[in-house]
Design a protein around this motif. Structure first.
Motif, PDB file in Angstrom:
ATOM      1  N   ASP A 174       0.834  -1.204   0.000  1.00 25.44           N
ATOM      2  CA  ASP A 174       0.000   0.000   0.000  1.00 25.44           C
ATOM      3  C   ASP A 174       0.869   1.254   0.000  1.00 25.44           C
ATOM      4  OD1 ASP A 174      -2.562  -1.458   2.145  1.00 25.44           O
ATOM      5  OD2 ASP A 174      -2.300  -1.496  -0.028  1.00 25.44           O
ATOM      6  N   SER A 175       1.885   1.282   0.864  1.00 28.00           N
ATOM      7  CA  SER A 175       2.798   2.436   0.903  1.00 28.00           C
ATOM      8  C   SER A 175       3.572   2.559  -0.398  1.00 28.00           C
ATOM      9  CB  SER A 175       3.759   2.300   2.083  1.00 28.00           C
ATOM     10  OG  SER A 175       3.072   2.328   3.302  1.00 28.00           O
ATOM     11  N   ALA A 176       3.991   1.414  -0.959  1.00 31.82           N
ATOM     12  CA  ALA A 176       4.738   1.446  -2.221  1.00 31.82           C
ATOM     13  C   ALA A 176       3.899   2.075  -3.325  1.00 31.82           C
ATOM     14  CB  ALA A 176       5.167   0.030  -2.609  1.00 31.82           C
ATOM     15  N   LEU A 177       2.627   1.668  -3.446  1.00 27.92           N
ATOM     16  CA  LEU A 177       1.749   2.244  -4.473  1.00 27.92           C
ATOM     17  C   LEU A 177       1.494   3.724  -4.212  1.00 27.92           C
ATOM     18  CD1 LEU A 177      -0.878  -0.612  -4.913  1.00 27.92           C
ATOM     19  CD2 LEU A 177       0.840   0.122  -6.566  1.00 27.92           C
ATOM     20  N   PHE A 178       1.335   4.100  -2.953  1.00 27.65           N
ATOM     21  CA  PHE A 178       1.072   5.500  -2.621  1.00 27.65           C
ATOM     22  C   PHE A 178       2.210   6.397  -3.098  1.00 27.65           C
ATOM     23  CE2 PHE A 178      -0.416   9.128  -0.340  1.00 27.65           C
ATOM     24  CZ  PHE A 178       0.709   9.720   0.196  1.00 27.65           C
ATOM     25  N   PHE A 179       3.446   6.039  -2.742  1.00 22.21           N
ATOM     26  CA  PHE A 179       4.577   6.893  -3.111  1.00 22.21           C
ATOM     27  C   PHE A 179       4.852   6.854  -4.614  1.00 22.21           C
ATOM     28  CE2 PHE A 179       5.890   8.623   0.797  1.00 22.21           C
ATOM     29  CZ  PHE A 179       5.727   7.669   1.792  1.00 22.21           C
ATOM     30  N   ALA A 180       4.683   5.679  -5.253  1.00 23.76           N
ATOM     31  CA  ALA A 180       4.931   5.596  -6.699  1.00 23.76           C
ATOM     32  C   ALA A 180       3.930   6.455  -7.469  1.00 23.76           C
ATOM     33  CB  ALA A 180       4.859   4.143  -7.148  1.00 23.76           C
ATOM     34  N   LYS A 181       2.631   6.379  -7.089  1.00 21.85           N
ATOM     35  CA  LYS A 181       1.625   7.176  -7.793  1.00 21.85           C
ATOM     36  C   LYS A 181       1.810   8.668  -7.512  1.00 21.85           C
ATOM     37  CE  LYS A 181      -1.784   3.451  -7.997  1.00 21.85           C
ATOM     38  NZ  LYS A 181      -3.097   2.945  -7.526  1.00 21.85           N
ATOM     39  N   LYS A 182       2.230   8.999  -6.298  1.00 15.32           N
ATOM     40  CA  LYS A 182       2.506  10.407  -5.988  1.00 15.32           C
ATOM     41  C   LYS A 182       3.662  10.921  -6.846  1.00 15.32           C
ATOM     42  CE  LYS A 182       3.305  13.529  -2.081  1.00 15.32           C
ATOM     43  NZ  LYS A 182       3.475  13.626  -0.606  1.00 15.32           N
ATOM     44  N   ALA A 183       4.682  10.068  -7.059  1.00 21.06           N
ATOM     45  CA  ALA A 183       5.811  10.453  -7.909  1.00 21.06           C
ATOM     46  C   ALA A 183       5.349  10.701  -9.340  1.00 21.06           C
ATOM     47  CB  ALA A 183       6.882   9.359  -7.875  1.00 21.06           C
ATOM     48  N   SER A 210       9.347   6.036 -15.796  1.00 17.76           N
ATOM     49  CA  SER A 210       9.540   4.617 -16.095  1.00 17.76           C
ATOM     50  C   SER A 210       9.859   3.836 -14.828  1.00 17.76           C
ATOM     51  CB  SER A 210      10.669   4.454 -17.124  1.00 17.76           C
ATOM     52  OG  SER A 210      10.815   3.111 -17.506  1.00 17.76           O
ATOM     53  N   PHE A 211      10.677   4.422 -13.953  1.00 10.63           N
ATOM     54  CA  PHE A 211      11.014   3.766 -12.679  1.00 10.63           C
ATOM     55  C   PHE A 211       9.772   3.619 -11.808  1.00 10.63           C
ATOM     56  CE2 PHE A 211      14.291   2.580  -9.626  1.00 10.63           C
ATOM     57  CZ  PHE A 211      13.603   2.718  -8.425  1.00 10.63           C
ATOM     58  N   SER A 212       8.930   4.675 -11.752  1.00 11.19           N
ATOM     59  CA  SER A 212       7.705   4.611 -10.954  1.00 11.19           C
ATOM     60  C   SER A 212       6.799   3.489 -11.447  1.00 11.19           C
ATOM     61  CB  SER A 212       6.968   5.944 -11.015  1.00 11.19           C
ATOM     62  OG  SER A 212       7.771   7.007 -10.553  1.00 11.19           O
ATOM     63  N   ASN A 213       6.632   3.412 -12.760  1.00 13.03           N
ATOM     64  CA  ASN A 213       5.798   2.354 -13.326  1.00 13.03           C
ATOM     65  C   ASN A 213       6.372   0.973 -13.029  1.00 13.03           C
ATOM     66  OD1 ASN A 213       3.670   3.804 -14.517  1.00 13.03           O
ATOM     67  ND2 ASN A 213       4.944   4.390 -16.228  1.00 13.03           N
ATOM     68  N   ARG A 214       7.703   0.873 -13.030  1.00  9.30           N
ATOM     69  CA  ARG A 214       8.322  -0.414 -12.742  1.00  9.30           C
ATOM     70  C   ARG A 214       8.019  -0.856 -11.311  1.00  9.30           C
ATOM     71  NH1 ARG A 214      14.573  -1.101 -11.909  1.00  9.30           N
ATOM     72  NH2 ARG A 214      13.829  -1.165  -9.772  1.00  9.30           N
ATOM     73  N   VAL A 233      13.403  -3.887 -16.751  1.00  8.76           N
ATOM     74  CA  VAL A 233      11.987  -4.132 -17.028  1.00  8.76           C
ATOM     75  C   VAL A 233      11.793  -5.389 -17.861  1.00  8.76           C
ATOM     76  CG1 VAL A 233       9.935  -3.203 -18.175  1.00  8.76           C
ATOM     77  CG2 VAL A 233      11.359  -1.705 -16.799  1.00  8.76           C
ATOM     78  N   MET A 234      12.746  -5.689 -18.773  1.00 13.03           N
ATOM     79  CA  MET A 234      12.565  -6.821 -19.682  1.00 13.03           C
ATOM     80  C   MET A 234      12.429  -8.150 -18.945  1.00 13.03           C
ATOM     81  SD  MET A 234      15.005  -5.869 -22.921  1.00 13.03           S
ATOM     82  CE  MET A 234      14.424  -4.719 -24.170  1.00 13.03           C
ATOM     83  N   HIS A 235      13.301  -8.402 -17.948  1.00 12.03           N
ATOM     84  CA  HIS A 235      13.183  -9.692 -17.265  1.00 12.03           C
ATOM     85  C   HIS A 235      11.922  -9.743 -16.398  1.00 12.03           C
ATOM     86  CE1 HIS A 235      14.339  -8.509 -13.164  1.00 12.03           C
ATOM     87  NE2 HIS A 235      15.294  -7.763 -13.665  1.00 12.03           N
TER      88      HIS A 235
END
Length: 657
Positions: free
Chosen positions: A182-191, A205-209, A247-249
């Motif tokens: 939950d925290s990971a998604l919160f900070f990634a979407k905020k980024a 790209s890093f956030s989406n990864r 991202v490829m692997h």
């Protein structure tokens, strides 16, 4: 218009170019910065060189390193502290990307000191992100999380959107690694939301990864594949090789789980090529691992074995290097603290000497005045005595402080010696126990590929090959678990675990060894025996104890798994019918400090690293339990794990009701 004004206008132009969005802005920005260089000098040239270093460090590391070294040299010459801090921060990050962690730490530490000296909060935030990454490589997630949070706090609300987004991405990534999705998604979407104003393709790209990692961990395969595809498409358009490989692997693994084998094969093979071209060994190992699984599902065992061999070879090399680099980094940080302590000690000694000189000068001054002013001699005598007492008290305090610092230095030196001894033992185990099996596997594969052995013969000895690979994997697993427990890299995550189900899973995992000796496993554990405990921890403990019982059991022997009744603790035991354990070896295994013992071969000459029971002992201690070993009257041995009763989940608080 003067030449100075002309240069300033050119520099303003480069700042305007920096606001152009996405891929076009990236190339225009770099080209514009390069064109500005010939007309600039002094601080303006340092700023442009540093900007080039930052723009290129994820795409063209050597070019970025050249620009950063030039900026560092000019900044030191003109004493431009801000420019020197930025240059050293770039150099530290590039060394981190290249796996040179000790060099990265040294540059980052120097840059942090310069940024702190000039109170540059934005530069401090950038450097804290670098230092947090180094703590992450030490498996010190708590300190890494603290550095990333401090970095974001320092830059939040400032104009530097790039560093804000980078800090948020780092927070998202470490939370995803800790399982806090939950925290990971919160900070990634905020980024991502903030990045709409910045337009940095690498950071998006890093956030989406990170979001893709969360979805993949939660089993949302369709969502994960869409996110990874978007991230990959953005990385392709921007030429971000580091993001492409990482991202490829991940996308290949997602396709593999969805059963889309052709898509998985295409993207993983491309990932191998990208990783080879850029020497990304970690991403290359993971691509080979998933390709081995893919070809196994397709029934192409020869290709599966080829990729499995590549994965094992690269992964072993990476594991050894990571352990060496991690220990080297810890030693470097320890040495830095040691040197600082020595400096403080020298300062204290110098201050002590200065106090002595001041005391002597004061005596001379008082005596001179006393010769002239006899009437006030009594007053000065009293004052003189008071001063002497105060100075003596200060001298005693200084001596006690110096003695305490010396004792602390000696203790830290002993700790460093212990770390070095442990490191040497671990490397000795790796070189001794892994070299032979890997050489055997390689020799067999070379013979098969070279046509020196038929396919029928190869399948006949496939079980021997599997046994060697299992031996390598088991030794690596125990060695890494031991390293984590000694370097405080294993963090507890208690969940509800059914002990009976876990034992059945472990028995299934070791079924090949059990069948090879025709052993009878008697599982007498209650069906409803639940514990609140870290699942990885108890799995490692159960696998090692059952594996040891299998190893030393004779053919057609019996192994019992049962619970012993006790009011204050829950005791799980495993009994075998083997030769038992030497009392001296039991004492050595169960001693308070750690000791890597010499493992004895099993009944079928099975080898071991000597780390299995040590890992069990250390992990059980983490939950306030303990390990016991005893010989059974007649024959065999009994290994028991004493868990605190507080870990038991039961409405009746008893497993025997």
């Amino acid at each position: 218009m003067s030449y100075t004004v002309y240069k300033k206008l050119l520099f303003l132009c480069f700042l305007v170019f920096a606001s152009i969005p996405l891929g076009l802005a990236q190339q225009v920005n770099v080209d514009s910065l390069r064109n500005l260089l010939p007309s600039l000098n002094s601080e303006s040239r340092v700023d442009v060189l540093n900007q080039l270093g930052t723009e290129l460090r994820e795409r063209s590391q050597q070019e970025a390193m050249d620009y950063s070294f030039e900026a560092d040299s000019i900044a030191k010459e003109i004493q431009y502290l801000s420019g020197e801090a930025r240059a050293k921060e770039n150099i530290g990050w590039i060394n981190y990307r290249r796996g040179k962690w000790q060099t990265a730490f040294e540059y980052s530490e120097t840059a942090f000191g310069l940024a702190t000296q000039i109170n540059d909060s934005l530069q401090i935030a950038r450097i804290l992100n670098n230092i947090g990454a180094l703590y992450f490589e030490q498996q010190n997630f708590k300190m890494a999380l603290l550095q990333f949070q401090n970095a974001y706090d320092a830059v939040e609300g400032k104009d530097d959107l790039y560093t804000q987004i980078r800090s948020l991405n780092n927070l998202a990534y470490i939370y995803s690694q800790l399982g806090n999705y939950d925290s990971a998604l919160f900070f990634a979407k905020k980024a991502i939301n903030i990045n709409e104003a910045s337009g940095s393709p690498y950071l998006t790209s890093f956030s989406n990864r990170v979001i893709g990692d969360v979805y993949l961990s939660q089993g949302y395969l369709d969502s994960a594949s869409i996110i990874f595809e978007n991230s990959l498409d953005m990385a392709r358009r921007q030429g971000l090789s580091t993001t492409l490989a990482s991202v490829m692997h991940r996308l290949g693994d997602t396709y593999l789980r969805k059963g889309e084998l052709d898509k998985a094969e295409a993207i993983l093979l491309e990932g191998v090529e990208v990783s080879k071209a850029n020497n990304f060994r970690d991403e290359l190992a993971k691509s080979h691992k998933y390709l081995a699984e893919l070809y196994e599902q397709k029934g192409n065992l020869r290709m599966s074995l080829q990729h499995l061999n590549s994965y094992v070879s690269i992964n072993d090399s990476l594991t050894n290097k990571m352990n060496q680099d991690r220990i080297s980094l810890m030693q470097g940080m320890f040495q830095d603290n040691l040197e600082k302590s020595e400096v403080e000690l020298l300062k204290a000694q110098n201050q002590n000497q200065a106090d002595r000189l001041a005391f002597i000068n004061r005596i001379v001054w008082i005596m001179s005045i006393a010769a002239i002013i006899v009437l006030v001699l009594g007053f000065w005598v009293v004052k003189f005595n008071l001063d002497i007492r105060k100075i003596n008290a200060d001298l005693v305090a200084q001596q006690q402080k110096i003695a305490s610092q010396n004792a602390d230095l000696e203790r830290k030196s002993e700790q460093l010696q212990t770390i070095n001894e442990t490191k040497n033992k671990l490397f000795s185990i790796l070189s001794h126990d892994l070299k032979g099996p890997i050489a055997s596997v390689k020799g067999l594969i070379d013979m098969t590929v070279g046509g020196d052995i038929s396919q029928e013969k190869f399948f006949e000895i496939l079980n021997t090959l599997k046994k060697d690979v299992d031996s390598v994997h088991f030794t690596l697993s125990n060695t890494l678990n031991w390293s984590l427990s000694q370097m405080e890299g294993f963090k507890l995550n208690p969940v509800k675990v059914n002990l009976n189900s876990l034992f059945k899973n472990t028995e299934h995992l070791l079924s090949r060894q059990i069948q090879s000796k025709s052993l009878n496993i008697k599982n007498e554990l209650p069906e409803d025996l639940d514990l609140m405990i870290d699942q990885d921890l108890i799995e490692v403990v159960m696998r090692n104890i059952l594996s040891n019982a299998i190893k030393y059991s004779p053919e057609n022997g019996v192994i019992r798994s049962f619970i012993k009744e006790n009011q204050s603790s829950l005791i799980w035991c495993v009994e075998d019918e083997g030769k038992g354990v030497n009392p001296e070896q039991i004492s050595q295994i169960l001693r308070e400090d750690y000791s890597i013992t010499q493992s004895k071969p099993g009944t079928q000459k099975e080898k071991g690293s000597g780390l299995g029971l040590q890992v069990c002992k250390e992990f059980v201690r983490m939950v306030d339990g303990n390990l016991s070993i005893e010989n059974i009257s007649g024959k065999g041995a009994r290994v028991c794990v004493h868990f605190p009763a507080s870990l038991l989940i039961s409405e009746t608080n008893s497993v025997f009701s």
